[in-house]
Design an enzyme around this catalytic site. Structure first.
Site, PDB file in Angstrom:
ATOM      1  CB  CYS A   2      -5.508   9.575  16.897  1.00  0.00           C
ATOM      2  SG  CYS A   2      -5.598  11.100  16.097  1.00  0.00           S
ATOM      3  NE  ARG A  27      -4.031   3.386  16.500  1.00  0.00           N
ATOM      4  CZ  ARG A  27      -5.065   3.101  15.768  1.00  0.00           C
ATOM      5  NH1 ARG A  27      -4.807   1.852  15.462  1.00  0.00           N
ATOM      6  NH2 ARG A  27      -5.472   3.406  14.942  1.00  0.00           N
ATOM      7  CD1 TRP A  75       1.443  10.475  15.065  1.00  0.00           C
ATOM      8  CD2 TRP A  75       0.113  11.397  13.287  1.00  0.00           C
ATOM      9  NE1 TRP A  75       2.631  10.679  14.341  1.00  0.00           N
ATOM     10  CE2 TRP A  75       2.034  10.719  13.179  1.00  0.00           C
ATOM     11  CE3 TRP A  75      -0.398  11.535  12.735  1.00  0.00           C
ATOM     12  CZ2 TRP A  75       2.110  10.896  11.552  1.00  0.00           C
ATOM     13  CZ3 TRP A  75       0.510  11.629  10.913  1.00  0.00           C
ATOM     14  CH2 TRP A  75       1.423  11.379  10.869  1.00  0.00           C
ATOM     15  CG  ASN A 101      -8.819   7.598  16.648  1.00  0.00           C
ATOM     16  OD1 ASN A 101      -8.545   8.165  17.842  1.00  0.00           O
ATOM     17  ND2 ASN A 101      -8.132   6.420  16.384  1.00  0.00           N
ATOM     18  N   GLY A 102      -9.564  10.259  13.385  1.00  0.00           N
ATOM     19  CA  GLY A 102     -10.473  10.640  11.402  1.00  0.00           C
ATOM     20  C   GLY A 102      -9.683  12.327  10.899  1.00  0.00           C
ATOM     21  CD  GLU A 483       9.979  -3.131   3.462  1.00  0.00           C
ATOM     22  OE1 GLU A 483       9.810  -2.365   2.770  1.00  0.00           O
ATOM     23  OE2 GLU A 483      10.052  -3.375   4.169  1.00  0.00           O
ATOM     24  CE  LYS A 487      10.973  -1.567   7.951  1.00  0.00           C
ATOM     25  NZ  LYS A 487       9.044  -2.055   6.773  1.00  0.00           N
ATOM     26  CD  GLU A 490       9.646   2.189   7.544  1.00  0.00           C
ATOM     27  OE1 GLU A 490       8.339   2.184   7.790  1.00  0.00           O
ATOM     28  OE2 GLU A 490      10.082   0.821   7.232  1.00  0.00           O
ATOM     29  CG  HIS A 506      21.105   3.828 -16.737  1.00  0.00           C
ATOM     30  ND1 HIS A 506      22.080   4.579 -18.484  1.00  0.00           N
ATOM     31  CD2 HIS A 506      21.124   2.692 -17.621  1.00  0.00           C
ATOM     32  CE1 HIS A 506      21.805   3.659 -19.361  1.00  0.00           C
ATOM     33  NE2 HIS A 506      21.275   2.728 -18.047  1.00  0.00           N
ATOM     34  CE  LYS A 605       2.652  -1.779  12.459  1.00  0.00           C
ATOM     35  NZ  LYS A 605       3.348  -2.361  11.471  1.00  0.00           N
TER      36      LYS A 605
HETATM   37  C1  G6P Z   1       3.118   2.766   7.124  1.00  0.00           C
HETATM   38  C2  G6P Z   1       3.385   2.394   8.255  1.00  0.00           C
HETATM   39  C3  G6P Z   1       4.629   0.490   6.753  1.00  0.00           C
HETATM   40  C4  G6P Z   1       3.284   0.487   6.469  1.00  0.00           C
HETATM   41  C5  G6P Z   1       2.643   1.159   5.724  1.00  0.00           C
HETATM   42  C6  G6P Z   1       1.072   0.461   5.020  1.00  0.00           C
HETATM   43  O1  G6P Z   1       3.475   3.868   6.613  1.00  0.00           O
HETATM   44  O2  G6P Z   1       4.497   2.871   8.594  1.00  0.00           O
HETATM   45  O3  G6P Z   1       5.408   0.071   7.970  1.00  0.00           O
HETATM   46  O4  G6P Z   1       4.244  -0.393   5.264  1.00  0.00           O
HETATM   47  O5  G6P Z   1       2.077   2.459   6.543  1.00  0.00           O
HETATM   48  O6  G6P Z   1       0.635  -0.097   6.452  1.00  0.00           O
HETATM   49  P1  G6P Z   1      -0.805  -0.906   6.056  1.00  0.00           P
HETATM   50  O7  G6P Z   1      -0.644  -1.184   6.587  1.00  0.00           O
HETATM   51  O8  G6P Z   1      -1.420  -0.440   4.757  1.00  0.00           O
HETATM   52  O9  G6P Z   1       0.399  -2.339   5.221  1.00  0.00           O
END
Ligand code: G6P
Length: 610
Positions: A2, A27, A75, A101-102, A483, A487, A490, A506, A605
């Site tokens: 949110c 976000r 959200w 938020n929260g 990573e 990527k 995602e 394996h 985010k």
């Molecule tokens: C979410 C984002 C990722 C990020 C992760 C950790 O899942 O989509 O891109 O790596 O949070 O976020 P932070 O702000 O703690 O790096």
């Protein structure tokens, strides 16, 4: 997650709130709404779906008169996305509106209690209890009511409040959820993150846990839980609004990929002076360092992956065992930690709930904590013993790019500084690596030239319809593969999996069939022959292999089907360069598949709830 924006000033609040909400879209959200006071009456407009729907419903905010208001992107956690569950929520007498938020953990008992007192609830959210509770505890003094509300709420919250009884004041409270007050000229703001208000101001005050902000167009007052006035020092955010706008790029993600040379420079330049590394105020006291027997690196998502890259580097050069932990696992694992463990916490946003909880747990057990964070004054930055800011600038796309590569570079700096202090690296090797690091921004720049990117576009065109893509590598290339796979999954929704190339036999090899695509990372010279065998094993089963190797590695071309290259660079720091190629690959595949690149489905985010 949110987002919150609040405005008080002499301009029409509606359009400003809507604009702020658009800045918060990144976000992740599924509904939105705004509330504005006019003539002592609070008007609320909400909508499920994209902000465009809200925009249309309130004619770009113009439909609502009034210069004081709050807005929210939701959200869904408690209750489906719907108009009644969207914020702002009203008290039963419609004299208060709140955005939250929260998560309010004791909302069920509060709801039952308030219902028994006659308060009617219209939706299923935990947030609605806050509006009703304020009304219930209000006795003519809003500050007293908010202190009492803080006393009753359990969980995490950042709350913006307006009241028909005080039509020229905006209020906010918070606990374990970010909220800043933006200071303008004849106008002030509240926001869940800087970007929502950055167009109007760069001066902010951070609201601390269990504090109350009382804001008018020209003044701000802060109270602690006892109602005592608290003096706050404003600070300036060195971000500029252009960085939080697309600036001609189709997507924030692409823009942020292209911002990496600048972002990496900002992480490195202030810290490297000649051959000396200066990590702001972090000194690594020799006595403490000699007592450190172990380092734990903790994060979520890409930050966790950055930690895995950092682990190889730090272990290799500092000769200290390093463990990587996912924050969500660490906090329930009864971790073995204490004064002899140094805990490095990684987070771009500095607000990830699990990561913050991990930091607090490590701290409570006596471990020294060092945070690698992008967002200045974020909760993790403030809670850690030491902080090293990455200075990547605002990152808007959900899938991190410059946030991740700058985290890696920050870990390299930490590793090198510790290694030199511990005497576990030779001066020659130390200097070589410093030189390698300072050249990284230019190398990334070089990789982003149109001619270099053409090949990635061509491969994206060729493979965008694949159902599954594997990434493999050894050592630090394996860390980088993790990573790369994240990527791709995602943003393109293609199933992607990374594995340590030696593990192929394996299990994963059973999945290789005609046309299975594998990206093989081959930047470690000493492991080249091992990788060559792995590539051959994939190809022998009909798989297609794109090798990602140094331009200097001419041999790799003959054993793989296709090739992507990175400029020649020290093997120890190659993950920064391979990351850029893998980000571009994911981006162009997702583009070809018509995906919502900046806001992938179901992702947020900044994950500020567990
Ligand atoms: C979410 C984002 C990722 C990020 C992760 C950790 O899942 O989509 O891109 O790596 O949070 O976020 P932070 O702000 O703690 O790096």
């Amino acid at each position: 997650m949110c987002g919150i924006i609040g405005y008080i000033g002499n301009k029409k609040a509606g359009p400003i709130l809507l604009d702020g909400l658009k800045k918060l879209e990144y976000r992740g959200y599924d509904s939105s709404g705004i509330a504005v006071i006019d003539g002592g009456v609070i008007s609320v407009i909400k909508s499920v779906g994209m902000i465009e729907a809200l925009d249309e419903k309130c004619s770009g905010g113009e439909l609502l008169n009034g210069t004081v208001g709050i807005g929210h992107t939701r959200w869904a956690t408690h209750g489906a996305p719907s108009d009644v569950n969207s914020h702002p929520h009203l008290s039963s007498d419609k004299r208060f509106a709140i955005v939250h938020n929260g998560i309010i953990e004791n909302f069920e008992s509060l709801r039952t209690e308030l219902k028994s007192l006659g308060y009617k609830f219209v939706g299923e959210t935990d947030s609605e209890v806050i509006a009703k509770l304020i009304q219930h505890l209000y006795n003519g003094n809003i500050i007293s009511a908010l202190r009492a509300v803080i006393d009753r709420l359990e969980g995490s919250y950042a709350v913006g409040i307006i009241s028909a009884d005080k039509p020229d004041t905006l209020y906010a409270i918070r606990k374990d959820n970010p909220l800043v007050v933006g200071l303008g000229n004849g106008e002030n703001f509240i926001a869940s993150d800087y970007t929502a208000a950055l167009e109007h101001t760069k001066r902010f005050v951070l609201l601390d846990d269990k504090e109350i902000a009382e804001i008018t167009a020209t003044s701000t007052k802060f109270y602690d839980i006892n109602g005592k006035l608290v003096k706050k020092t404003p600070y300036t955010i060195e971000w500029n609004i252009e960085e939080a706008q697309k600036g001609g790029y189709n997507h924030f993600m692409l823009k942020e990929i292209y911002e990496q040379p600048k972002a990496l420079t900002r992480t490195l330049r202030p810290r490297i002076s000649g051959d000396e590394i200066k990590l702001d105020k972090i000194e690594f006291d020799a006595e403490h360092l000699s007592s450190v027997e172990r380092i734990d690196i903790i994060g979520c998502g890409s930050a966790y992956h950055a930690g895995i890259v950092g682990r190889s580097f730090i272990e290799k050069h500092c000769r200290i065992p390093v463990n990587n932990f996912l924050a969500s696992e660490y906090i329930y694992s009864d971790p073995i930690t204490g004064p002899k463990t140094l805990t490095i916490i990684i987070s771009q946003s500095g607000e990830t709930a699990d990561t913050l909880a991990a930091l607090k747990l490590a701290h409570s057990r006596g471990s020294k904590t060092l945070a690698v964070v992008n967002v200045v004054q974020s909760a993790i930055a403030r809670a850690a013993d030491d902080v090293l800011y990455t200075h990547a600038g605002p990152e808007i796309a959900v899938a991190t790019t410059k946030g991740y590569t700058t985290q890696i570079v920050a870990l390299y700096l930490i590793g090198l500084k510790m290694a030199l202090k511990k005497g576990t690296i030779t001066t020659k090797r130390y200097k070589e690596l410093i030189r390698g690091l300072t050249k990284l921004p230019d190398k990334v720049e070089d990789m982003l030239l149109e001619t270099e990117v053409e090949k990635i576009k061509e491969y994206a065109e060729k493979f965008y319809n694949h159902k599954c893509v594997f990434f493999m590598g050894r050592g630090t290339d394996y860390a980088a593969s993790l990573e790369g796979a994240l990527k791709l999954k995602e943003i393109s929704y293609i199933h992607a999996e990374a594995y340590a190339a030696g593990e192929l036999k394996h299990g994963t090899i059973s999945l290789i069939e005609d046309d299975t695509l594998t990206l093989a990372l081959v930047t470690q010279e000493k492991l080249y022959h091992k990788m060559e065998s792995n590539i051959k094993a994939v190809k022998a089963r009909g798989g297609t292999v794109i090798a990602l190797a140094s331009r200097a590695n001419s041999k790799i071309k003959s054993c793989s089907d296709l090739l992507l290259t990175i400029p020649e660079c020290d093997d120890d720091i190659s993950p920064v360069l391979t990351a850029v190629q893998l980000q571009l690959f994911a981006y162009y595949v997702a583009l070809k598949r018509g995906c919502e690149i900046d806001k992938p489905r179901n992702l947020a985010k900044s994950v500020t709830v567990e």
